[in-house]
Scaffold this active site. Structure first.
Site, PDB file in Angstrom:
ATOM      1  N   ASP A  14       0.851  -1.197   0.000  1.00  0.00           N
ATOM      2  CA  ASP A  14       0.000   0.000   0.000  1.00  0.00           C
ATOM      3  C   ASP A  14       0.888   1.248   0.000  1.00  0.00           C
ATOM      4  OD1 ASP A  14      -2.449   1.335   0.175  1.00  0.00           O
ATOM      5  OD2 ASP A  14      -2.417   1.368   2.374  1.00  0.00           O
ATOM      6  N   HIS A  15       0.628   2.164  -0.899  1.00  0.00           N
ATOM      7  CA  HIS A  15       1.354   3.449  -0.967  1.00  0.00           C
ATOM      8  C   HIS A  15       2.871   3.290  -1.034  1.00  0.00           C
ATOM      9  CE1 HIS A  15      -2.188   5.996  -0.465  1.00  0.00           C
ATOM     10  NE2 HIS A  15      -2.613   5.123   0.429  1.00  0.00           N
ATOM     11  N   GLY A  38      -7.934   8.407   7.057  1.00  0.00           N
ATOM     12  CA  GLY A  38      -8.144   8.702   8.470  1.00  0.00           C
ATOM     13  C   GLY A  38      -9.606   8.682   8.879  1.00  0.00           C
ATOM     14  N   HIS A  75      -9.277   4.824  -2.347  1.00  0.00           N
ATOM     15  CA  HIS A  75      -8.608   4.879  -1.036  1.00  0.00           C
ATOM     16  C   HIS A  75      -9.476   5.690  -0.078  1.00  0.00           C
ATOM     17  CE1 HIS A  75      -4.339   3.516  -1.842  1.00  0.00           C
ATOM     18  NE2 HIS A  75      -4.927   3.404  -3.022  1.00  0.00           N
ATOM     19  N   GLY A  76      -9.074   5.650   1.194  1.00  0.00           N
ATOM     20  CA  GLY A  76      -9.744   6.501   2.180  1.00  0.00           C
ATOM     21  C   GLY A  76     -11.221   6.195   2.300  1.00  0.00           C
ATOM     22  N   ALA A  77     -11.575   4.901   2.326  1.00  0.00           N
ATOM     23  CA  ALA A  77     -12.988   4.518   2.223  1.00  0.00           C
ATOM     24  C   ALA A  77     -13.590   3.994   3.522  1.00  0.00           C
ATOM     25  CB  ALA A  77     -13.143   3.483   1.111  1.00  0.00           C
ATOM     26  N   ILE A 112      -9.704  -0.055   3.124  1.00  0.00           N
ATOM     27  CA  ILE A 112     -10.274   0.203   4.453  1.00  0.00           C
ATOM     28  C   ILE A 112      -9.226  -0.116   5.516  1.00  0.00           C
ATOM     29  CG2 ILE A 112     -12.085  -0.470   6.091  1.00  0.00           C
ATOM     30  CD1 ILE A 112     -13.796  -1.207   3.576  1.00  0.00           C
ATOM     31  N   ASP A 113      -8.893   0.873   6.308  1.00  0.00           N
ATOM     32  CA  ASP A 113      -7.956   0.679   7.415  1.00  0.00           C
ATOM     33  C   ASP A 113      -8.515   1.284   8.702  1.00  0.00           C
ATOM     34  OD1 ASP A 113      -5.805   0.236   9.044  1.00  0.00           O
ATOM     35  OD2 ASP A 113      -4.469   1.664   8.080  1.00  0.00           O
ATOM     36  N   SER A 114      -8.890   2.550   8.653  1.00  0.00           N
ATOM     37  CA  SER A 114      -9.306   3.253   9.879  1.00  0.00           C
ATOM     38  C   SER A 114     -10.445   2.538  10.602  1.00  0.00           C
ATOM     39  CB  SER A 114      -9.730   4.690   9.557  1.00  0.00           C
ATOM     40  OG  SER A 114      -8.635   5.404   9.046  1.00  0.00           O
TER      41      SER A 114
HETATM   42  P1  13P Z   1      -9.053   4.781   5.545  1.00  0.00           P
HETATM   43  O1  13P Z   1      -8.189   5.644   6.393  1.00  0.00           O
HETATM   44  O2  13P Z   1     -10.296   5.522   5.127  1.00  0.00           O
HETATM   45  O3  13P Z   1      -9.355   3.484   6.161  1.00  0.00           O
HETATM   46  O4  13P Z   1      -8.247   4.486   4.175  1.00  0.00           O
HETATM   47  C1  13P Z   1      -7.293   3.472   4.118  1.00  0.00           C
HETATM   48  C2  13P Z   1      -6.489   3.517   2.852  1.00  0.00           C
HETATM   49  O5  13P Z   1      -6.805   4.167   1.899  1.00  0.00           O
HETATM   50  C3  13P Z   1      -5.282   2.680   2.824  1.00  0.00           C
HETATM   51  O6  13P Z   1      -4.548   2.855   1.657  1.00  0.00           O
HETATM   52  O1  G3H Z   2      -3.306   4.841   3.646  1.00  0.00           O
HETATM   53  C1  G3H Z   2      -2.835   4.657   4.750  1.00  0.00           C
HETATM   54  C2  G3H Z   2      -3.185   3.443   5.529  1.00  0.00           C
HETATM   55  O2  G3H Z   2      -4.264   3.683   6.392  1.00  0.00           O
HETATM   56  C3  G3H Z   2      -1.978   2.933   6.243  1.00  0.00           C
HETATM   57  O3  G3H Z   2      -1.656   3.768   7.290  1.00  0.00           O
HETATM   58  O4  G3H Z   2       0.715   4.360   6.889  1.00  0.00           O
HETATM   59  O5  G3H Z   2      -0.277   4.505   9.188  1.00  0.00           O
HETATM   60  O6  G3H Z   2       0.161   2.284   8.148  1.00  0.00           O
HETATM   61  P1  G3H Z   2      -0.163   3.722   7.925  1.00  0.00           P
HETATM   62 ZN    ZN Z   3      -4.596   4.856   0.872  1.00  0.00          ZN
END
Ligand code: 13P
Ligand code: G3H
Ligand code: ZN
Length: 309
Positions: free
Chosen positions: A82-83, A181, A211-213, A255-257
């Protein structure tokens, strides 16, 4: 089944009008929580590792844990970077067995983004690995944006055909108003579906990534706040907007947050209710189950990929 790439997953998701969930992983409990949901719902999964996750957990550990997930579940699972910030980071992941990498050149100029992405694509494709790139810039949660600078962060549809043709990239993340976030919108959430629609028209049968979903469920925010946290004003992307995007050309939703909020909220609750406990297995078990619950909800009710493994 070994780790797979996103190629077949995305072709099926595009044709079926659903999306694959890409969940960030940082430790064993998060991986297990996600994989339990995948097993319970027979869903394909993308497990993604950020630079921060690599630093925290050591990429070798994460890779082995994801391999264990494949062996345990028998599900189609993609291991994705990721990224990725540079060619070198992507190369290191490709060399160590990732099946998909993101090169995030969205902060560079258009020409530079094309050049770096093309270099990663050439290296990856020679080794059977797929590549995601990004055009447009996701807003930061703290950004103070006026309309014109806000506009400049959205993906410009007129650039996407040239970008894809010149790089040979396999999927494209675009910016339509989501952000990373738990604090995404100060007022009414709004996504630029007009941009998504235009990109879909210009790139037929091409997988788009969002992203950011995270949706930042208010019951979980309430749990964090109730047990000693402080997340007033946290607000995510409404799930009906994600369902709408998944029915269009969006094939991967990041989805991470939401997982972080579920995990931490449950640890806070457990520790608050059981202050004398100190065995990590006691407070990590409900946190891991909370990940399974929220991921199951996403697979069934948001992404539409339950039963698609
Ligand atoms: P969230 O912060 O909305 O979960 O996005 C995660 C993300 O885009 C990871 O690459
Ligand atoms: O896009 C970012 C993801 O939520 C990952 O976050 O870089 O803090 O691991 P992180
Ligand atoms: Zn992202």
């Amino acid at each position: 089944m070994p780790l797979v790439t996103t190629t077949e997953m995305f072709a099926k998701a595009y044709a079926g009008g659903y999306a694959i969930g890409a969940f960030n992983v940082n430790n064993m409990e998060i991986i297990q929580g996600i994989v339990e949901a995948g097993k319970a719902n027979n869903a394909p999964l993308i497990l993604q590792v950020s630079a921060g996750a690599r630093k925290y957990a050591n990429p070798t550990y994460l890779k082995k844990l994801v391999e264990a997930a494949v062996e345990d579940s028998g599900l189609p699972i993609v291991l994705h970077l990721d990224h990725g910030d540079t060619f070198e980071t992507c190369k290191s992941c490709i060399d160590s067995g990732f099946t998909s990498v993101m090169i995030d050149g969205s902060h560079h100029s258009f020409a530079e983004n094309i050049a770096t992405t093309k270099r990663v694509v050439e290296y990856a494709h020679d080794r059977g690995v797929v590549v995601e790139a990004e055009l447009g810039r996701l807003a930061g949660v703290e950004d103070e944006v006026d309309v014109s600078s806000e506009d400049s962060a959205y993906t410009r549809p007129e650039e996407v055909q040239e970008f894809v043709a010149k790089t040979g990239v396999d999927s494209l993340a675009i910016a339509i108003g989501t952000s990373h976030g738990a604090f995404k919108f100060q007022s009414t959430p709004k996504l630029r579906f007009d941009i998504l629609e235009e990109v879909g028209r210009l790139l037929p049968n091409f997988p788009i990534v969002l992203h950011g979903a995270s949706s930042v469920p208010q019951d979980l925010v309430k749990m964090i706040n109730e047990f000693g946290g402080a997340m007033p004003g946290a607000q995510g992307v409404p799930e009906e907007l994600l369902r709408r995007a998944a029915a269009m050309s969006v094939c991967k939703i990041n989805i991470d947050s939401d997982l972080r909020v579920a995990f931490t909220g449950n640890i806070r609750k457990y520790m608050s209710e059981n202050p004398s406990h100190f065995d990590p297995r006691q407070y990590l078990s409900p946190a891991r189950s909370a990940i399974t619950d929220i991921v199951s909800h996403k697979l069934i009710n948001v992404l539409g990929c339950a039963g698609k493994a």
